[in-house]
Design an enzyme around this catalytic site. Structure first.
Site, PDB file in Angstrom:
ATOM      1  CG  ASN A  43      -0.230  -0.232   2.504  1.00 31.43           C
ATOM      2  OD1 ASN A  43       0.400   0.662   3.040  1.00 31.43           O
ATOM      3  ND2 ASN A  43      -0.286  -1.474   2.991  1.00 31.43           N
ATOM      4  CB  SER A  66      -8.669  -3.614   3.645  1.00 27.26           C
ATOM      5  OG  SER A  66      -8.343  -4.952   3.927  1.00 27.26           O
ATOM      6  N   GLY A  67      -8.061  -5.113   0.677  1.00 22.33           N
ATOM      7  CA  GLY A  67      -8.604  -6.210  -0.118  1.00 22.33           C
ATOM      8  C   GLY A  67      -9.165  -5.820  -1.475  1.00 22.33           C
ATOM      9  CB  SER A  99      -4.349  -0.633   3.938  1.00 27.26           C
ATOM     10  OG  SER A  99      -3.245  -1.414   4.325  1.00 27.26           O
ATOM     11  CB  SER A 100      -4.557  -5.075   7.245  1.00 26.85           C
ATOM     12  OG  SER A 100      -3.647  -5.414   6.232  1.00 26.85           O
ATOM     13  CG  ASP A 101       0.139  -2.925   6.221  1.00 29.45           C
ATOM     14  OD1 ASP A 101       0.523  -3.617   7.189  1.00 29.45           O
ATOM     15  OD2 ASP A 101       0.136  -3.336   5.048  1.00 29.45           O
ATOM     16  CG  HIS A 120       4.043  -2.694   3.983  1.00 31.63           C
ATOM     17  ND1 HIS A 120       5.280  -3.237   4.234  1.00 31.63           N
ATOM     18  CD2 HIS A 120       3.144  -3.686   4.208  1.00 31.63           C
ATOM     19  CE1 HIS A 120       5.129  -4.506   4.594  1.00 31.63           C
ATOM     20  NE2 HIS A 120       3.848  -4.804   4.585  1.00 31.63           N
ATOM     21  CG  ASP A 145      24.082   8.709  -4.184  1.00 32.87           C
ATOM     22  OD1 ASP A 145      25.058   9.250  -3.625  1.00 32.87           O
ATOM     23  OD2 ASP A 145      24.073   8.370  -5.390  1.00 32.87           O
ATOM     24  CG  HIS A 185       5.999  -7.683   7.693  1.00 35.53           C
ATOM     25  ND1 HIS A 185       5.205  -6.935   8.515  1.00 35.53           N
ATOM     26  CD2 HIS A 185       5.368  -7.714   6.500  1.00 35.53           C
ATOM     27  CE1 HIS A 185       4.120  -6.540   7.859  1.00 35.53           C
ATOM     28  NE2 HIS A 185       4.210  -6.995   6.630  1.00 35.53           N
ATOM     29  CE1 TYR A 239      21.608  13.966  -9.792  1.00 35.90           C
ATOM     30  CE2 TYR A 239      20.100  12.957  -8.219  1.00 35.90           C
ATOM     31  CZ  TYR A 239      20.584  13.090  -9.503  1.00 35.90           C
ATOM     32  OH  TYR A 239      20.037  12.332 -10.502  1.00 35.90           O
TER      33      TYR A 239
HETATM   34 ZN   LIG Z   1       2.957  -6.572   5.082  1.00 37.21          ZN
END
Ligand SMILES: [Zn+2]
Length: 250
Positions: A43, A66-67, A99-101, A120, A145, A185, A239
């Site tokens: 995500n 999610s999903g 999202s589950s995150d 992620h 960098d 993970h 830069y």
């Molecule tokens: Zn994950």
């Protein structure tokens, strides 16, 4: 606390929410383009610009639902949340869940005010380093960098509370890196905005793959610390446009 209602917010903030939805939806195509994700995993999220402490308005971020499959990620499907990870009332169906995150991203936005984007993935090579709980050593100038050193390993954390978010923040606050490999993970990356965090995720997979391949025929040679420091300083401050203010002062 009553849910934030989008239609009751100032018109200008509503427009910023809509622009953020459009950016976040479009950036998900980069995750598939660079083959960093499969199925519905991974995500992108972004803090709604200008919604920061002190302006009297709710702090908001936009994240993938999610999903939902990648080819259905329209701006309207993106989910708008407050920094406690709760979806706001924006007229979209309750079935459209973040999202589950989301808790992990919310924790990062709440504790790292300079961060404007979080990404992620479970991209293959970076996640293979996470599986070994082995930091990616700084053996490429592009690592110096982009990350100013190795890409660190974060703690093992189970989804469901704020332990992933806490692990990301604790690891990245002690590092110049914009990427952390959460143990067993996968990578989480941060940036000044979502596009910057997507770039960090793409580059993370690239260096994970290259250093993995270098390992096959021998031991990659570390870059001397003073060279890492000067490469990082030049890239971040001279830069291009640099990255976050925090990194510029480190
Ligand atoms: Zn994950």
């Amino acid at each position: 606390m009553a849910a934030v209602v989008l239609s009751e917010l100032p018109e200008e903030l509503q427009q910023r929410v809509q622009a953020t939805r459009e950016r976040v939806a479009a950036l998900h195509a980069e995750l598939t383009r660079y083959e960093l994700v499969v199925w519905t995993a991974g995500n992108v999220s972004e803090r709604v610009p200008g919604s920061r402490p002190g302006d009297g308005l709710p702090e908001l971020f936009v994240i993938k639902p999610s999903g939902v499959s990648y080819d259905e990620l329209t701006p309207e499907a993106m989910v708008v949340c407050t920094l406690d990870g709760n979806k706001i009332d924006d007229g979209t169906p309750d079935a459209l869940k973040p999202s589950s995150d989301t808790a992990a991203a919310a924790y990062v936005y709440a504790h790292m005010p300079e961060v404007g984007g979080v990404v992620h993935t479970h991209s293959t090579y970076a996640t293979a380093w996470a599986a070994r709980q082995e930091p990616i050593p700084c053996v490429l100038t592009m690592m110096a960098d982009e990350y100013g050193g190795e890409i660190p390993i974060g703690p093992f954390a189970i989804i469901g509370d704020d332990s992933i978010g806490r692990g990301i923040v604790e690891t990245l606050q002690g590092s110049r890196s914009r990427a952390v490999l959460m143990a067993n993970h996968g990578p989480f990356t941060i940036g000044k905005d979502a596009r910057d965090a997507v770039k960090a995720a793409v580059m993370c997979e690239e260096v994970a793959r290259t250093v993995h391949i270098a390992r096959q025929l021998g031991d990659p040679v570390p870059i001397a610390q003073h060279h890492i420091d000067s490469l990082f300083d030049r890239y971040q401050n001279v830069y291009g446009q640099g990255t976050t203010d925090q990194e510029k002062t480190q």
